[in-house]
Design an enzyme around this catalytic site. Structure first.
Site, short mmCIF file in Angstrom:
data_model
loop_
_atom_site.label_atom_id
_atom_site.label_comp_id
_atom_site.label_asym_id
_atom_site.label_seq_id
_atom_site.Cartn_x
_atom_site.Cartn_y
_atom_site.Cartn_z
N GLU A 54 0.82 -1.21 0.00
CA GLU A 54 0.00 0.00 0.00
C GLU A 54 0.86 1.26 0.00
OE1 GLU A 54 -2.21 -2.83 2.94
OE2 GLU A 54 -0.19 -2.60 2.15
N CYS A 82 -2.63 -2.94 7.52
CA CYS A 82 -2.09 -2.86 8.88
C CYS A 82 -2.24 -1.42 9.41
CB CYS A 82 -0.62 -3.29 8.87
SG CYS A 82 0.49 -2.05 8.13
N CYS A 85 -0.24 1.23 7.20
CA CYS A 85 -0.83 1.44 5.88
C CYS A 85 -2.19 2.13 5.98
CB CYS A 85 -0.94 0.12 5.13
SG CYS A 85 0.69 -0.56 4.70
#
Length: 148
Positions: A54, A82, A85
Site C-alpha cells: 500500500e 495494517c 498502511c
C-alpha cells in the site's frame, strides 16, 4: 467500477511478491477507472519496514497525480491493511479501501482496530471487504504453509 477486475490485478501484484519470497500482498490504486499505481510487498527484499504494498502504491499515485491528496481514488489490496498502511490511507484522503481477506492479527479496517473509519480523525474511508476473498486467503495460507 469492477471490483473483481481490479482485485485480480492486485492478486497479480501479490504474486510478484511471492516470487521474491515476500508475504504475498498486492495493491493497485484506481482513479477515474484507470490504474494509476501498483505495489507489492518488498519489506524483506528492501530491508525497509515501509516497503508494504500500500505504501509503495500510495507513493507512486501521489507522484502520478502530483499531490499528496488522493481524494477520488480507490485502493485495492489483497489483505486488510495494517496500522501503518491504514494511517497512510487516511492521511492521503483516499476515498475507498477494497480488500480481499481479513488480517485478524493486524487489520485496521475492523479486525483489530478501525483506523479507516475513526470518527475523531478528519477523514474516514469507505470500506468494502471480501472481494476475491477465497483467492486472497488461499494465497496467504499457501505462502505460510510453505514457510513452515
Amino acid at each position: 467500477m469492477d471490483y473483481n477486475y481490479y482485485m485480480l490485478i492486485a492478486l497479480e501484484e501479490a504474486e510478484k511478491a511471492e516470487q521474491i519470497d515476500e508475504v504475498p500482498i498486492g495493491c493497485v490504486i484506481v482513479y477515474k477507472d484507470e490504474i494509476i499505481a501498483r505495489g507489492y510487498n518488498r519489506r524483506n527484499k528492501e530491508k525497509n519496514v515501509l516497503a508494504h504494498a500500500e505504501i509503495i502504491a500510495i507513493d507512486k499515485a501521489c507522484q502520478k497525480i502530483g499531490d499528496w491528496r488522493l481524494e477520488d481514488c480507490t485502493l485495492f489490496v489483497t489483505v486488510e491493511p495494517c496500522p501503518m498502511c491504514c494511517g497512510a490511507i487516511v492521511q492521503a484522503r483516499i476515498k475507498r479501501i477494497v480488500f480481499g481477506c481479513k488480517n485478524v492479527k493486524a487489520g485496521c479496517c475492523g479486525s483489530v482496530l478501525n483506523i479507516a473509519q475513526e470518527q475523531r480523525f478528519n477523514h474516514q474511508v469507505e470500506i468494502v471487504e471480501g472481494i476475491k476473498q477465497e483467492q486472497c486467503s488461499e494465497m496467504m495460507k499457501n505462502f505460510f504453509k510453505k514457510k513452515r
